[in-house]
Design a protein around this motif. Structure first.
Motif, short mmCIF file in Angstrom:
data_model
loop_
_atom_site.label_atom_id
_atom_site.label_comp_id
_atom_site.label_asym_id
_atom_site.label_seq_id
_atom_site.Cartn_x
_atom_site.Cartn_y
_atom_site.Cartn_z
N MET A 174 0.84 -1.18 0.00
CA MET A 174 0.00 0.00 0.00
C MET A 174 0.88 1.24 0.00
SD MET A 174 -3.18 0.83 2.44
CE MET A 174 -2.77 2.00 3.69
N GLY B 217 -2.75 6.05 -0.82
CA GLY B 217 -3.02 4.63 -1.03
C GLY B 217 -4.46 4.27 -0.73
N GLN B 218 -5.00 4.85 0.32
CA GLN B 218 -6.39 4.59 0.68
C GLN B 218 -7.33 5.14 -0.38
OE1 GLN B 218 -7.36 6.00 4.57
NE2 GLN B 218 -9.51 5.48 4.39
N GLU C 47 -7.12 2.76 -3.45
CA GLU C 47 -7.81 1.49 -3.20
C GLU C 47 -9.33 1.68 -3.20
OE1 GLU C 47 -6.30 -0.50 0.27
OE2 GLU C 47 -4.23 -0.21 -0.40
N GLN C 48 -9.78 2.74 -2.56
CA GLN C 48 -11.22 3.03 -2.50
C GLN C 48 -11.78 3.26 -3.90
OE1 GLN C 48 -12.24 6.17 0.23
NE2 GLN C 48 -14.02 6.75 -0.98
N GLN D 2 -10.65 2.12 -6.72
CA GLN D 2 -10.65 0.86 -7.46
C GLN D 2 -11.80 -0.04 -7.02
OE1 GLN D 2 -6.63 -0.33 -6.54
NE2 GLN D 2 -5.82 0.55 -8.43
N VAL D 3 -12.10 -0.07 -5.73
CA VAL D 3 -13.18 -0.92 -5.22
C VAL D 3 -14.55 -0.38 -5.62
CG1 VAL D 3 -14.32 -1.68 -3.10
CG2 VAL D 3 -11.84 -1.86 -3.30
N GLN E 147 0.48 4.76 -10.23
CA GLN E 147 -0.87 4.42 -9.78
C GLN E 147 -1.83 5.60 -9.92
OE1 GLN E 147 -0.30 2.78 -5.85
NE2 GLN E 147 -0.33 0.70 -6.69
#
Length: 70
Positions: free
Chosen positions: A1, A16-17, A20-21, A23-24, A53
């Motif tokens: 992460m 990173g959060q 990730e959020q 992408q989800v 990213q």
């Protein structure tokens, strides 16, 4: 992460959060988009991987694969 944080005074979540959020959920808010763009343009401490990213996410928004919400 990803461990880097956007250099801001407010309580922004780590990059990173955000990545990730997005992408989800398949979407990103305009504020999060602005935060990622700002980090990409003004944070020289971002690693090559972090930049990659963020660029992938911003490209996904431009191509319509990731929804930009209000």
């Amino acid at each position: 992460m990803i461990q880097a944080m956007v250099n801001r005074q407010d309580a922004s979540p780590p990059l990173g959060q955000l990545i990730e959020q997005a992408q989800v959920l398949g979407q990103i808010s305009r504020g999060e988009h602005r935060q990622l763009t700002s980090a990409l343009l003004s944070n020289p401490s971002l690693s090559t991987e972090e930049r990659r990213q963020i660029n992938l996410l911003l490209d996904a928004v431009r191509m319509g694969r990731l929804k930009l919400s209000r």
